[in-house]
Each structure stands twice: as C-alpha cells, then as structure tokens.
Design a protein around this motif. Sequence first.
Motif, PDB file in Angstrom:
ATOM      1  N   TYR A   1      -2.871   7.080  -4.546  1.00  0.00           N
ATOM      2  CA  TYR A   1      -2.742   6.111  -3.463  1.00  0.00           C
ATOM      3  C   TYR A   1      -3.260   4.769  -3.964  1.00  0.00           C
ATOM      4  O   TYR A   1      -4.356   4.683  -4.532  1.00  0.00           O
ATOM      5  CB  TYR A   1      -3.533   6.547  -2.224  1.00  0.00           C
TER       6      TYR A   1
ATOM      7  N   ASP B   1      -4.161   0.792  -2.870  1.00  0.00           N
ATOM      8  CA  ASP B   1      -4.386  -0.229  -1.850  1.00  0.00           C
ATOM      9  C   ASP B   1      -4.071  -1.561  -2.521  1.00  0.00           C
ATOM     10  O   ASP B   1      -4.823  -2.031  -3.376  1.00  0.00           O
ATOM     11  CB  ASP B   1      -5.832  -0.190  -1.370  1.00  0.00           C
TER      12      ASP B   1
ATOM     13  N   ASP C   1       0.832  -1.196   0.000  1.00  0.00           N
ATOM     14  CA  ASP C   1       0.000   0.000   0.000  1.00  0.00           C
ATOM     15  C   ASP C   1       0.868   1.247   0.000  1.00  0.00           C
ATOM     16  O   ASP C   1       1.920   1.277   0.643  1.00  0.00           O
ATOM     17  CB  ASP C   1      -0.890   0.029   1.248  1.00  0.00           C
ATOM     18  N   GLY C   2       0.423   2.280  -0.710  1.00  0.00           N
ATOM     19  CA  GLY C   2       1.172   3.528  -0.698  1.00  0.00           C
ATOM     20  C   GLY C   2       0.966   4.344  -1.951  1.00  0.00           C
ATOM     21  O   GLY C   2       0.080   4.079  -2.759  1.00  0.00           O
ATOM     22  N   ILE C   3       1.810   5.357  -2.127  1.00  0.00           N
ATOM     23  CA  ILE C   3       1.732   6.285  -3.259  1.00  0.00           C
ATOM     24  C   ILE C   3       2.540   5.729  -4.434  1.00  0.00           C
ATOM     25  O   ILE C   3       3.681   5.296  -4.279  1.00  0.00           O
ATOM     26  CB  ILE C   3       2.289   7.667  -2.867  1.00  0.00           C
TER      27      ILE C   3
END
Length: 198
Positions: A156, A158, A140-142
């Motif tokens: 973003y 998921d 998960d993250g940018i």
Amino acid sequence: MNKLTLATGVALLSTGVAAKVEFNTQYTLEYDLLLDGQLSNVLYKSYDFKGDESHFIAETSGDILSGATSADDKLLRFKVTSPTDGEIRYYTGSKTGISDFSGTWYSNKDSKGDWRLKAVDSDSYRSCNDILQAGVSKGDGIYIINTNHGNTLSVYCDMTTNDGGWTLIGSYPKTAPGGMAQDCRLWHGIGNQSERPY
C-alpha cells in the motif's frame, strides 16, 4: 528533487531481423549531475515521445527532446533543449536491455553526468517513493514493487500525506501493545533508508 518521467514507446517486431525500437510508450529518464559512471542523487524527467528509431521527439515543461538510435538500435543519442535558460544537454549511450539505454551527458553550460532510460513498469520500482519520484503515481493505493531478492510484492502506497511516497511496512491496531516500538523495529529491519516508513 525534480520529479520527472519520460513517456516513450517500445514496440518489438517479431521478424527474423533485429527488433526495432518504436518510441511511443512510457519511459523514465534518470540522470545525475556527476560524471562518474554510476547514478547517484538521481533526478527524473518525463516526456511523451513520438516517432521511431530514426527520429523521435518529445516536449515537457518547455523542454524539447529530439534524437535517434543507430541503424542496429544499439546506440542512442538525443538532446534536450531548455529555451527558458538556454541550456542544451547532449545524451549519448548504448542499449542495456530490451528497451533500456544508459550513458553520459554534457551540456553547453559546462555540466555533465550519467543517465539511464528505462521502460516504465511498476514492477521495476523498489518503494512507493521510487514510484512517486518517477512521476507514475496514480494516487493512494496498492502498487507492485521489487524486493531486494528480485521478487515482486504488493504494497500500500500513501502518495498524498506529507509530500507522498510512503510505503506501508506494517500495521497494528491503536489499542494493541507495542505501538511505536514495534513500528521502529519494522523500520530498522528494512535496511534501506531510501524508503519512507508509513
């Protein structure tokens, strides 16, 4: 859908002659099961390549890949052997970019299709699901993706909920009016049903 990423390297030499391809960086092999000149229902495969343009090899999940480019690096040929089922796929194609190739493949089991070999770069993906399917997710993250207009966008992703690959396209507080109706308007505005809403 199979999740596969091809780890291969490309190094360009800055000399007066044509740049040589050195296979030691990450690549994605995209392929389908229908020989019609275009990729559809794409599958992905990943490998860690070792070698250079005269001979490169890789192995993943029991599959063994071996190949080479032509003397001018414009043509590429390789084969993927799967010892578990005895299938051998023969890939041939040509250069389509600085380090990208595409072409057709045939197997000894009477299957065939189209393929593309692309240098792995998060900027080349159009959604979080593309990143996940290519096997280059880091959780998960940018991430950076490409828009329909050729621009890049930070989003973003998921990568864990319900098999992952969800691109956040909008958010609002739970206490704000609009709720699901607002979320649906955002989803229908994307116009790309291959992207998953968050």
